[in-house]
Design a protein around this motif. Sequence first.
Motif, short mmCIF file in Angstrom:
data_model
loop_
_atom_site.label_atom_id
_atom_site.label_comp_id
_atom_site.label_asym_id
_atom_site.label_seq_id
_atom_site.Cartn_x
_atom_site.Cartn_y
_atom_site.Cartn_z
N ARG A 217 7.23 5.54 2.81
CA ARG A 217 6.77 4.52 1.87
C ARG A 217 6.19 5.18 0.63
O ARG A 217 5.57 6.24 0.70
CB ARG A 217 5.71 3.63 2.52
N LEU A 218 6.37 4.52 -0.51
CA LEU A 218 5.92 5.04 -1.79
C LEU A 218 5.04 3.98 -2.44
O LEU A 218 5.44 2.82 -2.56
CB LEU A 218 7.13 5.35 -2.68
N PHE A 219 3.84 4.38 -2.86
CA PHE A 219 2.91 3.46 -3.50
C PHE A 219 2.66 3.92 -4.93
O PHE A 219 2.40 5.10 -5.18
CB PHE A 219 1.58 3.42 -2.73
N ILE A 220 2.72 2.98 -5.88
CA ILE A 220 2.59 3.32 -7.29
C ILE A 220 1.73 2.27 -7.99
O ILE A 220 1.88 1.07 -7.76
CB ILE A 220 3.98 3.43 -7.96
N THR A 221 0.81 2.72 -8.83
CA THR A 221 -0.03 1.82 -9.64
C THR A 221 0.49 1.80 -11.07
O THR A 221 1.20 2.71 -11.51
CB THR A 221 -1.49 2.29 -9.64
N SER A 222 0.10 0.77 -11.82
CA SER A 222 0.50 0.68 -13.23
C SER A 222 -0.58 0.00 -14.04
O SER A 222 -1.32 -0.87 -13.53
CB SER A 222 1.83 -0.08 -13.37
N TYR A 223 -0.68 0.39 -15.29
CA TYR A 223 -1.65 -0.19 -16.21
C TYR A 223 -1.13 -1.54 -16.69
O TYR A 223 0.06 -1.71 -16.97
CB TYR A 223 -1.85 0.75 -17.39
N ASN A 224 -2.03 -2.53 -16.78
CA ASN A 224 -1.68 -3.89 -17.23
C ASN A 224 -0.66 -4.57 -16.33
O ASN A 224 0.01 -5.51 -16.77
CB ASN A 224 -1.13 -3.86 -18.66
N SER B 167 1.14 -6.21 -5.51
CA SER B 167 -0.16 -6.87 -5.67
C SER B 167 -0.55 -6.80 -7.14
O SER B 167 -0.36 -5.78 -7.80
CB SER B 167 -1.21 -6.15 -4.82
N ASN B 168 -1.07 -7.88 -7.67
CA ASN B 168 -1.40 -7.96 -9.09
C ASN B 168 -2.74 -7.29 -9.39
O ASN B 168 -3.75 -7.94 -9.64
CB ASN B 168 -1.43 -9.42 -9.55
N LEU B 169 -2.73 -5.97 -9.35
CA LEU B 169 -3.90 -5.17 -9.69
C LEU B 169 -3.50 -4.16 -10.75
O LEU B 169 -2.53 -3.43 -10.58
CB LEU B 169 -4.43 -4.43 -8.45
N SER B 170 -4.24 -4.10 -11.84
CA SER B 170 -3.97 -3.14 -12.90
C SER B 170 -4.80 -1.88 -12.65
O SER B 170 -6.02 -1.96 -12.48
CB SER B 170 -4.33 -3.73 -14.26
N SER B 171 -4.14 -0.73 -12.63
CA SER B 171 -4.86 0.52 -12.39
C SER B 171 -4.16 1.67 -13.09
O SER B 171 -2.94 1.77 -13.06
CB SER B 171 -4.95 0.81 -10.89
N ARG B 172 -4.94 2.55 -13.68
CA ARG B 172 -4.38 3.77 -14.26
C ARG B 172 -4.64 4.97 -13.35
O ARG B 172 -4.32 6.11 -13.70
CB ARG B 172 -4.99 4.03 -15.64
N HIS B 173 -5.23 4.72 -12.17
CA HIS B 173 -5.61 5.79 -11.26
C HIS B 173 -4.63 5.93 -10.10
O HIS B 173 -3.98 4.96 -9.69
CB HIS B 173 -7.00 5.52 -10.68
N THR B 174 -4.59 7.13 -9.54
CA THR B 174 -3.84 7.39 -8.32
C THR B 174 -4.51 6.68 -7.16
O THR B 174 -5.73 6.77 -7.01
CB THR B 174 -3.80 8.90 -8.05
N PRO B 175 -3.76 5.96 -6.32
CA PRO B 175 -4.36 5.30 -5.16
C PRO B 175 -4.68 6.32 -4.06
O PRO B 175 -4.24 7.47 -4.11
CB PRO B 175 -3.29 4.31 -4.71
N LEU B 176 -5.42 5.87 -3.08
CA LEU B 176 -5.82 6.71 -1.94
C LEU B 176 -5.47 5.96 -0.67
O LEU B 176 -5.74 4.76 -0.55
CB LEU B 176 -7.33 6.97 -1.99
N MET B 177 -4.85 6.65 0.28
CA MET B 177 -4.52 6.02 1.55
C MET B 177 -5.24 6.72 2.68
O MET B 177 -5.20 7.94 2.80
CB MET B 177 -3.01 6.06 1.80
N VAL B 178 -5.93 5.95 3.51
CA VAL B 178 -6.61 6.44 4.69
C VAL B 178 -6.27 5.51 5.84
O VAL B 178 -6.55 4.30 5.76
CB VAL B 178 -8.14 6.52 4.51
N GLY B 179 -5.64 6.03 6.89
CA GLY B 179 -5.23 5.16 7.98
C GLY B 179 -4.28 4.11 7.48
O GLY B 179 -3.26 4.40 6.85
N ASP B 180 -4.59 2.84 7.72
CA ASP B 180 -3.76 1.71 7.28
C ASP B 180 -4.30 1.05 6.01
O ASP B 180 -3.84 -0.02 5.63
CB ASP B 180 -3.68 0.66 8.39
#
Length: 389
Positions: A252-259, A276-289
Motif C-alpha cells: 500500500r502507498l499513502f500520499i498527502t497533498s497540499y490543498n 480523505s479530504n485532508l490537506s497536508s504538506r507533511h509526510t504521514p506516519l504509520m504505526v500499526g493500523d
Amino acid sequence: MMNLRFPKQIMRVTFGAAAIALLAGCASKGEPAYTPKELRSFNETATLETQWRQNVGSGLGRARYPIAPAREGSTVFAADAEGLVMALDANSGEREWRVELDTPISSALTAIAGHVYLGTRNGEVIALDQRDGSVSWRSRVSSEVLAAPQANQQLLVVQSVDGQVTALDRATGAERWVYTSSQPALTLRGTGTPTVIEPVTFVGLANGRLATLDNRSGQPLWDMQIATPRGRSEVERLVDLSGQPLITPDGRLFITSYNSRVVALEATRGNVLWESNLSSRHTPLMVGDYLFVVTDNSQVVALDASNGQEIWRNDELEDRWLTAPSFAAGNLVLGDFEGYVHLIDAREGNIVGRTRVHKSGLSVPAVTDGNTIHVQANNGRLETLEVTP
C-alpha cells in the motif's frame, strides 16, 4: 476503537523534504501566517528529560532550510546551512568528528551503509564517509536540493527544486538516469522526497502528480493525478505533493497533498483504495493500523489505514506550524514554531508531555530511536531527550 499494534519496525519514511511552508520566491522570517492557539495546561503523564545538547554551527539559516539530522547505529549526524557537518555519539553527545564543506547545505541528511548523503544550494550532492567525514564523492544535479537524497542498494535518487529527479550511482556518484517533470508557475518552497525501493522510485511532484519510475531507466511505469488545481488565484491552485510517499510491506502507498487530500493506493498499479479530504504538506506516519497526518493548519489526525476513517483528531496545537510527526515510546513527537516539543498519545490523541528546546523554533521533524528523541532547533541547537512514562 480498533486495536492499535505497535510493530518493532515503525513504518515511517525518513523525513527527507517535508516542504518549508513558504511560497517560492517569497521572503519570510518563519513567522506563522495564522494566529496560533495558546498552549494550555494538560494532564502530564510523560516527561521529557534532556540527556545532552550540542550547538551545530549557525543553524538552519534565515530561509529555514530543512536540514534535519539523521541517525545510524549509535551516531547522530547534523549540519548547518553554512556547510558544517558533525557526527555525535548518540548516547553522550560527544563529538566524533566535524568537517566544514566549501558549499552551503540545503537538504536533510541521509545516513545509510557507512555514508552520509546531503544536497546543497548550488545543486551538488555530496557523500561523506561516516567514519571521519571525508568526502567520498561529489556530483552535480540540475538545481538546488531541499529533499533528502534517498537510496536503495545501487542508486541514490535526488529530487531538485526544478522538478527534476536524478539517479546517481551510490558508490561513485555517476549519473544513471534523469526524469523531468513540468512545474506550475507557483509552488511551495520545497519538493517532495522520493521513496526508493529496489525496482522502482515513487515521486510526488509540484503539479499534483505521482509518478512511479523504473529504476533501471528512469522511465515512468505509471503516473496519476493525486491533486487537481482549483480556485482562481495561483495560491489557491497550489497542489504540491511535498511530503514523501509512504509504502508498506503489503504494497500500500499513502500520499498527502497540499490543498487537496490524503490518498491510499495499491502500489503496483496505482488503484485508489480510499481517500480523505485532508490537506497536508507533511509526510504521514504509520504505526500499526493507524495513519497519522499533520494538516496544513496543524491539526493532528489519526486515520484507520485500512479504510481512511477518522479515529481521532487533536486541534489543541492548531496553527502552531507543527513539524511532520515522529514516534517514540507510544507517542507522536511534534515540534512547533516556538520551539516546543509536544507528545501526543498515539492511541487516544491527547497531549501527554511537553518541553521547550529553544525559542528560535522547530521546523524539522525529530529523529527517534525507542524512547530517545533527537531534535534540532532553527538556531542549530541539537538536543537529545528521553521519554519517561
